[in-house]
Write a protein that holds these residues in place. Structure first.
Motif, PDB file in Angstrom:
ATOM      1  N   THR A 104       0.824  -1.217   0.000  1.00  0.00           N
ATOM      2  CA  THR A 104       0.000   0.000   0.000  1.00  0.00           C
ATOM      3  C   THR A 104       0.849   1.253   0.000  1.00  0.00           C
ATOM      4  OG1 THR A 104      -0.144   0.134   2.411  1.00  0.00           O
ATOM      5  CG2 THR A 104      -1.800  -1.216   1.266  1.00  0.00           C
TER       6      THR A 104
ATOM      7  N   SER B 228      -7.601  10.582  -5.036  1.00  0.00           N
ATOM      8  CA  SER B 228      -8.493   9.539  -4.483  1.00  0.00           C
ATOM      9  C   SER B 228      -7.728   8.216  -4.279  1.00  0.00           C
ATOM     10  CB  SER B 228      -9.682   9.309  -5.413  1.00  0.00           C
ATOM     11  OG  SER B 228      -9.241   8.838  -6.683  1.00  0.00           O
TER      12      SER B 228
ATOM     13  N   ASP C   5      -7.215   6.244  -0.838  1.00  0.00           N
ATOM     14  CA  ASP C   5      -7.467   4.790  -0.672  1.00  0.00           C
ATOM     15  C   ASP C   5      -6.251   4.077  -0.063  1.00  0.00           C
ATOM     16  OD1 ASP C   5      -9.994   5.002  -1.655  1.00  0.00           O
ATOM     17  OD2 ASP C   5      -9.451   4.431  -3.718  1.00  0.00           O
TER      18      ASP C   5
ATOM     19  N   LYS D 207      -6.176   4.876   3.621  1.00  0.00           N
ATOM     20  CA  LYS D 207      -7.280   4.177   4.298  1.00  0.00           C
ATOM     21  C   LYS D 207      -6.957   2.681   4.426  1.00  0.00           C
ATOM     22  CE  LYS D 207     -11.494   4.972   3.069  1.00  0.00           C
ATOM     23  NZ  LYS D 207     -12.683   5.196   2.204  1.00  0.00           N
ATOM     24  N   THR D 208      -6.427   2.113   3.330  1.00  0.00           N
ATOM     25  CA  THR D 208      -6.073   0.677   3.375  1.00  0.00           C
ATOM     26  C   THR D 208      -4.953   0.431   4.386  1.00  0.00           C
ATOM     27  OG1 THR D 208      -6.692   0.442   1.052  1.00  0.00           O
ATOM     28  CG2 THR D 208      -5.288  -1.275   2.000  1.00  0.00           C
TER      29      THR D 208
ATOM     30  N   TYR E   2      -7.512  10.515   6.893  1.00  0.00           N
ATOM     31  CA  TYR E   2      -6.703   9.614   6.075  1.00  0.00           C
ATOM     32  C   TYR E   2      -5.290   9.445   6.655  1.00  0.00           C
ATOM     33  CZ  TYR E   2     -10.543  10.646   2.984  1.00  0.00           C
ATOM     34  OH  TYR E   2     -11.809  10.801   2.469  1.00  0.00           O
TER      35      TYR E   2
END
Length: 640
Positions: free
Chosen positions: A522, A550, A554, A557-558, A616
């Motif tokens: 990630t 975005s 992500d 967030k992941t 985030y």
């Protein structure tokens, strides 16, 4: 011529004179011979006349000598009669008042019988011999009873405390049970006990033993050897058996042993080891001294009596050892078997001496058979233990991946083995060829291989493959650390240690790969959406990387989700060794933190300028480092 004539005349006259002188000398000689012959004749006549007188004088002198001899014989006979009267009075009074005087009287009575037996032609001899022999027979019966009473009076069971006082200080019990003494320390200390001097107690007062010896001699001289043997055996064997019962010795067979709980049986085995040492080094050694002194000079009777006195007690002691050796084998019995084998080896030389006679051959053989059987059972238990470790199917699970109870049990087992190195050396017959370390190394290696095989199987119970690796890492590390800190390292060698340290590192690397490879992805730019796709969607794209805002959101967030999940789960896992725990945390931090810093530095500004950036970017690198410090602490488990 005239002068010549004169000379011749003179010579002639001298010759005539010499001739006359010789004739006169011959006459005188003949006269002397005649006179001497007359004297000889007279002396012969005188001797003939005096011979009867000489004969009478010689006869008178011989008569006087015979009279003197007769008077002396008469005096000695009368003295013997007088002595017989005095001796009879002592015999009739019995031995209780004055045993020594009584024994003296018995000896005198024997000398009286011998005296009159050698006196021939005396009418009273036969009567005196019969009377003295009758008295002697009665006296021996009284001596027999006196021996019984005296031996009974001074034959008492030995109290345990008295036996304990005869032990070296290190072996004396601190409480009532001998198994709780200070002598239950390390095996190296136990082996040093072989050189300690023991002081067997005096079972019968020293002043009484000479009296018992003299009584025994009198009975043997009178032909009462069998009665003596019976009396001694009955009294002394009962006392020895009572002494052992007071000590705590009991007759137990295989069936009794099988019914006992292990804790009870283990305590009884510990007691038995001390009972054997006390019995051989103190009780039997002291009993041997008693029989040696009472039967001094009667070797066969001495040995036979001692064998009969101790035989049953030895059988009771050895029967417990036989019951243990023949009972069902189990791993926990190995060390008590080695303890029992060790005490039998320690006592072997003393038993060979104390029970060295032909009458004790069965006891010596029984002790040897027990020693061999204990060795055989111990060797078989080694094999059983190895198989039990490999096939252990206990349902005990360690949800946090820590060291399994089987691992700590086996390692403690192996550590104990090295406390018995000298015993194992004897057990495997390596006393002279120098291969004891090789043999012990083979045994240890096989046991540890069996353990690792079992751990491999247990590790497959985990659903999380990362926990599988952590479990194996913890357990192999525990094994290696234990070996390095024990005598096992000298036997297994540095190569074994290095090989298994690498195995630990391999499991640690596998844990990191399985746990952290996904979350590290990630933080990687690779695999992001191409800039063209971003433009198509109308989103803001970084001119440097081509990753849209975005996509960055992500990624963060992941990352947050994965890290929080790993943190929640792995803070409940355990790495019990602090050094290994810190090393593993550091290894994770060295990979994770630089990657996070780099990603946050490059893509953080795209988020920070927008709405709710903390939604985030939840963590700073310092936050992550603090949270990593909570990993592997074994917090409360909430489910796999």
């Amino acid at each position: 011529m005239a002068a010549y004539a004169v000379v011749m005349e003179n010579l002639k006259e001298r010759a005539e004179f010499m001739n006359e002188s010789m004739q006169k000398s011959q006459t005188i000689t003949d006269n002397m011979i005649s006179i001497l012959g007359s004297f000889d004749h007279r002396l012969s006549a005188l001797e003939t006349a005096m011979r009867p007188t000489q004969i009478r004088t010689h006869s008178i002198r011989k008569a006087h000598e015979n009279i003197d001899k007769t008077l002396k014989v008469a005096e000695s006979i009368l003295a013997q009669f007088d002595l017989a009267r005095q001796t009879e009075a002592k015999i009739l009074r019995g031995p209780h008042e004055d045993l020594e005087s009584y024994l003296e009287a018995v000896n005198q009575l024997r000398s009286i019988v011998k005296f009159f037996s050698s006196t021939k032609g005396l009418k009273s001899s036969i009567g005196m011999i019969n009377h003295a022999s009758s008295l002697l027979a009665k006296s021996v019966l009284k001596l027999e009873e006196e021996f019984r009473q005296l031996l009974t009076l001074y034959s008492k069971p030995v109290e345990p405390d008295r036996l304990f006082d005869c032990l070296p200080q290190s072996l004396r019990p601190s409480t009532g049970s001998p198994s709780k003494g200070d002598g239950t320390g390390t095996k190296e200390h136990q082996r040093s006990l072989e050189t300690v001097v023991y002081h067997p107690p005096a079972l019968i007062p020293p002043r009484i033993l000479p009296l018992l010896h003299e009584l025994a001699q009198q009975m043997i001289q009178a032909g009462h050897q069998q009665q003596l043997y019976t009396i001694y055996k009955e009294i002394r064997s009962a006392v020895v058996e009572q002494s052992l019962r007071k000590l705590g010795v009991e007759r137990l067979g295989k069936e009794d042993v099988q019914k006992m709980q292990w804790e009870v049986l283990e305590a009884k085995i510990g007691n038995w080891i001390h009972f054997m040492r006390i019995s051989v080094k103190l009780l039997f050694a002291a009993e041997k001294k008693v029989s040696d002194q009472i039967f001094e000079g009667q070797d066969s009777l001495r040995d036979q009596c001692f064998a009969e006195v101790t035989g049953n007690s030895v059988a009771v002691l050895l029967s417990f050892g036989e019951a243990i050796a023949k009972s069902k084998r189990s791993p926990e019995k190995l060390f008590v078997l080695l303890d029992m084998y060790e005490i039998m080896r320690e006592l072997q030389s003393e038993m060979d001496i104390i029970f060295g006679s032909q009458y004790c051959s069965e006891m010596r053989e029984a002790a040897k058979v027990l020693t061999d059987r204990l060795a055989e059972t111990a060797q078989e238990t080694f094999v059983d233990f190895e198989e039990a470790v490999e096939k252990d199917a206990t349902k005990t699970s360690v949800l946090d991946g820590t060291v399994h109870p089987l691992t700590s049990y086996v390692i403690n087992y192996v550590k104990f083995l090295f406390d018995y190195q000298s015993t194992l050396k004897q057990l495997f017959g390596d006393a002279n060829d120098g291969h004891s370390k090789d043999q012990l190394g083979v045994i240890t290696t096989r046991i540890l291989q069996a353990l690792q095989s079992n751990l491999d199987g247990k590790s497959k119970q985990y659903k999380d493959p990362a926990l599988t690796q952590l479990f194996l890492m913890n357990n192999i590390h525990y094994i290696v650390r234990s070996v390095r800190r024990s005598e096992a390292k000298d036997v297994l060698g540095d190569d074994w240690v290095q090989i298994h340290r690498r195995v630990v590192q391999q499991h640690a690397n596998q844990y990191k790969r399985i746990s952290w490879s996904k979350i590290l992805q990630t933080l990687s730019v690779q695999g992001a959406s191409p800039a063209g796709n971003a433009s198509f969607t109308g989103e803001v794209v970084s001119s440097n990387t081509g990753i849209s805002r975005s996509a960055v959101k992500d990624r963060f967030k992941t990352f947050n989700m994965l890290f929080e999940e790993i943190h929640q789960r792995q803070s409940q896992w355990t790495v019990p060794d602090s050094e290994l725990r810190e090393s593993l945390r550091l290894a994770v931090a060295e990979v994770l933190l630089p990657a996070y810093r780099s990603f946050a530095k490059r893509f953080g500004p795209m988020i920070e300028g927008g709405k709710n950036p903390q939604k985030y970017i939840r963590y700073t690198p310092e936050d992550l480092e603090r949270m990593l410090a909570e990993f592997f602490e074994g917090k409360t488990w909430k489910g796999p």
